[in-house]
Design a protein around this motif. Sequence first.
Motif, PDB file in Angstrom:
ATOM      1  N   ASP A  93      21.019  -2.899  -5.115  1.00 30.29           N
ATOM      2  CA  ASP A  93      20.972  -1.570  -5.742  1.00 30.29           C
ATOM      3  C   ASP A  93      22.331  -1.154  -6.314  1.00 30.29           C
ATOM      4  O   ASP A  93      23.376  -1.706  -5.972  1.00 30.29           O
ATOM      5  CB  ASP A  93      20.440  -0.512  -4.771  1.00 30.29           C
ATOM      6  CG  ASP A  93      18.959  -0.733  -4.431  1.00 30.29           C
ATOM      7  OD1 ASP A  93      18.244  -1.318  -5.287  1.00 30.29           O
ATOM      8  OD2 ASP A  93      18.535  -0.350  -3.342  1.00 30.29           O
ATOM      9  N   LYS A  94      22.250  -0.160  -7.176  1.00 25.95           N
ATOM     10  CA  LYS A  94      23.434   0.269  -7.932  1.00 25.95           C
ATOM     11  C   LYS A  94      24.564   0.752  -7.025  1.00 25.95           C
ATOM     12  O   LYS A  94      25.743   0.546  -7.307  1.00 25.95           O
ATOM     13  CB  LYS A  94      23.047   1.373  -8.911  1.00 25.95           C
ATOM     14  CG  LYS A  94      22.264   0.847 -10.107  1.00 25.95           C
ATOM     15  CD  LYS A  94      22.348   1.809 -11.283  1.00 25.95           C
ATOM     16  CE  LYS A  94      22.080   1.164 -12.629  1.00 25.95           C
ATOM     17  NZ  LYS A  94      20.880   0.359 -12.737  1.00 25.95           N
ATOM     18  N   GLY A  95      24.193   1.385  -5.906  1.00 24.09           N
ATOM     19  CA  GLY A  95      25.202   1.879  -4.975  1.00 24.09           C
ATOM     20  C   GLY A  95      26.040   0.772  -4.367  1.00 24.09           C
ATOM     21  O   GLY A  95      27.131   1.015  -3.840  1.00 24.09           O
ATOM     22  N   ALA A  96      25.519  -0.461  -4.425  1.00 20.57           N
ATOM     23  CA  ALA A  96      26.267  -1.629  -3.942  1.00 20.57           C
ATOM     24  C   ALA A  96      26.812  -2.430  -5.121  1.00 20.57           C
ATOM     25  O   ALA A  96      27.180  -3.599  -4.963  1.00 20.57           O
ATOM     26  CB  ALA A  96      25.368  -2.494  -3.067  1.00 20.57           C
ATOM     27  N   ALA A  97      26.819  -1.794  -6.309  1.00 15.68           N
ATOM     28  CA  ALA A  97      27.345  -2.419  -7.540  1.00 15.68           C
ATOM     29  C   ALA A  97      26.504  -3.605  -8.019  1.00 15.68           C
ATOM     30  O   ALA A  97      27.019  -4.497  -8.696  1.00 15.68           O
ATOM     31  CB  ALA A  97      28.812  -2.820  -7.378  1.00 15.68           C
ATOM     32  N   GLN A  98      25.192  -3.613  -7.694  1.00 11.52           N
ATOM     33  CA  GLN A  98      24.325  -4.651  -8.254  1.00 11.52           C
ATOM     34  C   GLN A  98      24.134  -4.372  -9.737  1.00 11.52           C
ATOM     35  O   GLN A  98      23.838  -3.234 -10.134  1.00 11.52           O
ATOM     36  CB  GLN A  98      22.956  -4.665  -7.548  1.00 11.52           C
ATOM     37  CG  GLN A  98      22.059  -5.802  -8.036  1.00 11.52           C
ATOM     38  CD  GLN A  98      20.725  -5.901  -7.290  1.00 11.52           C
ATOM     39  OE1 GLN A  98      20.356  -5.003  -6.519  1.00 11.52           O
ATOM     40  NE2 GLN A  98      19.996  -6.983  -7.525  1.00 11.52           N
ATOM     41  N   SER A  99      24.324  -5.413 -10.582  1.00 12.28           N
ATOM     42  CA  SER A  99      24.164  -5.214 -12.028  1.00 12.28           C
ATOM     43  C   SER A  99      23.057  -6.085 -12.610  1.00 12.28           C
ATOM     44  O   SER A  99      22.551  -5.799 -13.692  1.00 12.28           O
ATOM     45  CB  SER A  99      25.485  -5.496 -12.758  1.00 12.28           C
ATOM     46  OG  SER A  99      25.888  -6.829 -12.567  1.00 12.28           O
ATOM     47  N   VAL A 100      22.682  -7.160 -11.921  1.00 13.76           N
ATOM     48  CA  VAL A 100      21.560  -7.997 -12.369  1.00 13.76           C
ATOM     49  C   VAL A 100      20.500  -7.953 -11.275  1.00 13.76           C
ATOM     50  O   VAL A 100      20.775  -8.305 -10.110  1.00 13.76           O
ATOM     51  CB  VAL A 100      22.012  -9.454 -12.621  1.00 13.76           C
ATOM     52  CG1 VAL A 100      20.805 -10.321 -13.001  1.00 13.76           C
ATOM     53  CG2 VAL A 100      23.062  -9.502 -13.732  1.00 13.76           C
ATOM     54  N   PHE A 101      19.283  -7.551 -11.684  1.00 16.19           N
ATOM     55  CA  PHE A 101      18.268  -7.263 -10.676  1.00 16.19           C
ATOM     56  C   PHE A 101      17.312  -8.434 -10.467  1.00 16.19           C
ATOM     57  O   PHE A 101      16.090  -8.291 -10.482  1.00 16.19           O
ATOM     58  CB  PHE A 101      17.575  -5.934 -11.025  1.00 16.19           C
ATOM     59  CG  PHE A 101      18.557  -4.790 -10.847  1.00 16.19           C
ATOM     60  CD1 PHE A 101      18.665  -4.134  -9.632  1.00 16.19           C
ATOM     61  CD2 PHE A 101      19.440  -4.448 -11.863  1.00 16.19           C
ATOM     62  CE1 PHE A 101      19.616  -3.134  -9.440  1.00 16.19           C
ATOM     63  CE2 PHE A 101      20.395  -3.451 -11.687  1.00 16.19           C
ATOM     64  CZ  PHE A 101      20.485  -2.793 -10.470  1.00 16.19           C
ATOM     65  N   HIS A 102      17.913  -9.593 -10.295  1.00 16.43           N
ATOM     66  CA  HIS A 102      17.260 -10.813  -9.818  1.00 16.43           C
ATOM     67  C   HIS A 102      18.161 -11.264  -8.672  1.00 16.43           C
ATOM     68  O   HIS A 102      19.351 -11.529  -8.899  1.00 16.43           O
ATOM     69  CB  HIS A 102      17.211 -11.859 -10.943  1.00 16.43           C
ATOM     70  CG  HIS A 102      16.600 -13.175 -10.565  1.00 16.43           C
ATOM     71  ND1 HIS A 102      15.624 -13.802 -11.341  1.00 16.43           N
ATOM     72  CD2 HIS A 102      16.825 -14.008  -9.519  1.00 16.43           C
ATOM     73  CE1 HIS A 102      15.284 -14.952 -10.768  1.00 16.43           C
ATOM     74  NE2 HIS A 102      16.019 -15.105  -9.662  1.00 16.43           N
ATOM     75  N   ILE A 103      17.624 -11.314  -7.477  1.00 19.12           N
ATOM     76  CA  ILE A 103      18.475 -11.566  -6.305  1.00 19.12           C
ATOM     77  C   ILE A 103      19.377 -12.783  -6.530  1.00 19.12           C
ATOM     78  O   ILE A 103      18.937 -13.813  -7.043  1.00 19.12           O
ATOM     79  CB  ILE A 103      17.631 -11.716  -5.019  1.00 19.12           C
ATOM     80  CG1 ILE A 103      18.541 -11.779  -3.793  1.00 19.12           C
ATOM     81  CG2 ILE A 103      16.709 -12.922  -5.100  1.00 19.12           C
ATOM     82  CD1 ILE A 103      17.790 -11.749  -2.463  1.00 19.12           C
ATOM     83  N   HIS A 104      20.638 -12.631  -6.137  1.00 12.09           N
ATOM     84  CA  HIS A 104      21.594 -13.730  -6.281  1.00 12.09           C
ATOM     85  C   HIS A 104      22.656 -13.618  -5.190  1.00 12.09           C
ATOM     86  O   HIS A 104      22.984 -12.520  -4.727  1.00 12.09           O
ATOM     87  CB  HIS A 104      22.264 -13.710  -7.664  1.00 12.09           C
ATOM     88  CG  HIS A 104      22.829 -12.380  -8.047  1.00 12.09           C
ATOM     89  ND1 HIS A 104      22.044 -11.364  -8.528  1.00 12.09           N
ATOM     90  CD2 HIS A 104      24.095 -11.888  -7.998  1.00 12.09           C
ATOM     91  CE1 HIS A 104      22.800 -10.300  -8.771  1.00 12.09           C
ATOM     92  NE2 HIS A 104      24.061 -10.596  -8.438  1.00 12.09           N
ATOM     93  N   PHE A 105      23.176 -14.759  -4.817  1.00 13.38           N
ATOM     94  CA  PHE A 105      24.249 -14.838  -3.832  1.00 13.38           C
ATOM     95  C   PHE A 105      25.516 -15.290  -4.554  1.00 13.38           C
ATOM     96  O   PHE A 105      25.504 -16.300  -5.256  1.00 13.38           O
ATOM     97  CB  PHE A 105      23.892 -15.813  -2.705  1.00 13.38           C
ATOM     98  CG  PHE A 105      22.798 -15.308  -1.802  1.00 13.38           C
ATOM     99  CD1 PHE A 105      21.465 -15.418  -2.181  1.00 13.38           C
ATOM    100  CD2 PHE A 105      23.103 -14.714  -0.588  1.00 13.38           C
ATOM    101  CE1 PHE A 105      20.451 -14.926  -1.358  1.00 13.38           C
ATOM    102  CE2 PHE A 105      22.099 -14.223   0.242  1.00 13.38           C
ATOM    103  CZ  PHE A 105      20.769 -14.325  -0.147  1.00 13.38           C
ATOM    104  N   HIS A 106      26.603 -14.524  -4.358  1.00 14.08           N
ATOM    105  CA  HIS A 106      27.904 -14.903  -4.904  1.00 14.08           C
ATOM    106  C   HIS A 106      28.615 -15.807  -3.904  1.00 14.08           C
ATOM    107  O   HIS A 106      28.671 -15.489  -2.709  1.00 14.08           O
ATOM    108  CB  HIS A 106      28.799 -13.676  -5.090  1.00 14.08           C
ATOM    109  CG  HIS A 106      28.317 -12.675  -6.094  1.00 14.08           C
ATOM    110  ND1 HIS A 106      28.842 -12.582  -7.360  1.00 14.08           N
ATOM    111  CD2 HIS A 106      27.374 -11.696  -6.013  1.00 14.08           C
ATOM    112  CE1 HIS A 106      28.253 -11.591  -8.015  1.00 14.08           C
ATOM    113  NE2 HIS A 106      27.357 -11.032  -7.215  1.00 14.08           N
ATOM    114  N   VAL A 107      29.180 -16.895  -4.397  1.00 14.19           N
ATOM    115  CA  VAL A 107      30.114 -17.715  -3.623  1.00 14.19           C
ATOM    116  C   VAL A 107      31.494 -17.410  -4.204  1.00 14.19           C
ATOM    117  O   VAL A 107      31.751 -17.683  -5.383  1.00 14.19           O
ATOM    118  CB  VAL A 107      29.759 -19.210  -3.750  1.00 14.19           C
ATOM    119  CG1 VAL A 107      30.904 -20.091  -3.292  1.00 14.19           C
ATOM    120  CG2 VAL A 107      28.493 -19.521  -2.956  1.00 14.19           C
TER     121      VAL A 107
END
Length: 144
Positions: A93-107
């Motif tokens: 969600d936006k409050g967590a700074a999500q900008s692409v709304f397809h779940i993804h994990f950052h390494v």
Amino acid sequence: MSEHLNDDCIFCKIIRGEIPSFKIWEDDRTYAFMDINPVATGHALIVPKFHTPNIYEAPEEWLGPTLGSVSRVARAVRDEVKPDGMNILQANDKGAAQSVFHIHFHVIPRNLGDGLTMNWDMVPGDMDEIGKLAENIARRTSDI
Ligand code: AMP
Ligand code: ZN
């Protein structure tokens, strides 16, 4: 697999090959590629080949393989970049700074004193450097 994807989603388009990406890993359920606005050298993203916006809605049978690929890619990035540490980040969600709304994990490789904070501005990276890193990390990811 395409029945699980969404026509308008940028990451679904990357999975389908409709827009380019620096791919480093792909199997039947997951896809991994370099982030083109890297917050650190070696910043990579792992997604399920299933369009779902966030951790709340992601089916367990897709999360399991996705985390398996996160681990695989994290080891390859570690071996290529040799950072002091590694963060795995996943925003909802936006409050967590999500900008692409397809779940993804950052390494995200980390180094002592890098001063990285949880939120960051998007700054385009050097595409030649990202492409070269992608080739090296892709080779290591396949070998793991
Ligand atoms: P988040 O803020 O967690 O939703 O992260 C989305 C990430 O996707 C950001 O770090 C972007 O830099 C990255 N991103 C967006 N579009 C692309 C793209 N076409 N190729 C690679 N990474 C992308
Ligand atoms: Zn999608």
